[in-house]
Design a protein around this motif. Structure first.
Motif, PDB file in Angstrom:
ATOM      1  N   LYS A 106      -7.752   1.240  -2.157  1.00 35.61           N
ATOM      2  CA  LYS A 106      -8.511   0.105  -1.631  1.00 35.61           C
ATOM      3  C   LYS A 106      -7.802  -1.223  -1.891  1.00 35.61           C
ATOM      4  CE  LYS A 106     -12.773   2.493  -1.744  1.00 35.61           C
ATOM      5  NZ  LYS A 106     -13.822   3.012  -2.440  1.00 35.61           N
ATOM      6  N   ASP A 107      -6.956  -1.236  -2.875  1.00 36.88           N
ATOM      7  CA  ASP A 107      -6.230  -2.473  -3.177  1.00 36.88           C
ATOM      8  C   ASP A 107      -4.822  -2.122  -3.621  1.00 36.88           C
ATOM      9  OD1 ASP A 107      -6.645  -1.348  -5.657  1.00 36.88           O
ATOM     10  OD2 ASP A 107      -7.892  -2.954  -6.421  1.00 36.88           O
ATOM     11  N   GLU A 108      -4.034  -3.111  -3.762  1.00 38.52           N
ATOM     12  CA  GLU A 108      -2.663  -2.881  -4.227  1.00 38.52           C
ATOM     13  C   GLU A 108      -2.692  -2.526  -5.711  1.00 38.52           C
ATOM     14  OE1 GLU A 108       0.156  -2.880  -2.378  1.00 38.52           O
ATOM     15  OE2 GLU A 108      -1.186  -3.093  -0.668  1.00 38.52           O
ATOM     16  N   CYS A 109      -2.190  -1.366  -6.049  1.00 34.40           N
ATOM     17  CA  CYS A 109      -2.241  -0.944  -7.458  1.00 34.40           C
ATOM     18  C   CYS A 109      -0.893  -1.158  -8.148  1.00 34.40           C
ATOM     19  CB  CYS A 109      -2.656   0.525  -7.554  1.00 34.40           C
ATOM     20  SG  CYS A 109      -1.480   1.654  -6.825  1.00 34.40           S
TER      21      CYS A 109
END
Length: 110
Positions: A106-109
């Protein structure tokens, strides 16, 4: 040398791994490319086409045959090779499915 413990993985995972192995060496890629150019089985000396020693080419051909990507028929004193179309299509489908997965984060990890 340790075992790969392939039995703990799914058939799908093992199949992708085996097909990726076929493409994991430039000599095997060159052999496959050469066979794709032929309109029929290739009975010539692949050593001249690939530029490697006969035992090396033979080992790569054996690997491709074991993986099911090529077929070979003995004709006299030579072996004729061609792409195994059914297994090639199977590999294309599996690799397409695997490589076209969407990233689910869902987001940049990183």
């Amino acid at each position: 040398m340790g075992l790969t413990k392939s039995e703990i993985f799914t058939t799908y995972q093992n199949d992708i791994s085996l097909f990726a192995k076929a493409l994991g060496h430039p000599a095997r890629v060159a052999i496959l490319q050469h066979l794709f150019k032929m309109e029929s089985c290739y009975c010539g000396n692949l050593v001249n086409e690939i530029g490697l020693a006969q035992p090396t080419v033979s080992q790569h051909l054996k690997e491709l045959r074991n993986l099911g990507l090529i077929k070979g028929n003995v004709e006299g004193t030579s072996v004729c090779y061609c792409i195994d179309k059914e297994n090639w299509e199977r590999m294309k489908q599996l690799m397409h499915e695997f490589l076209n997965q969407e990233i689910q984060t869902k987001d940049e990890c990183c």
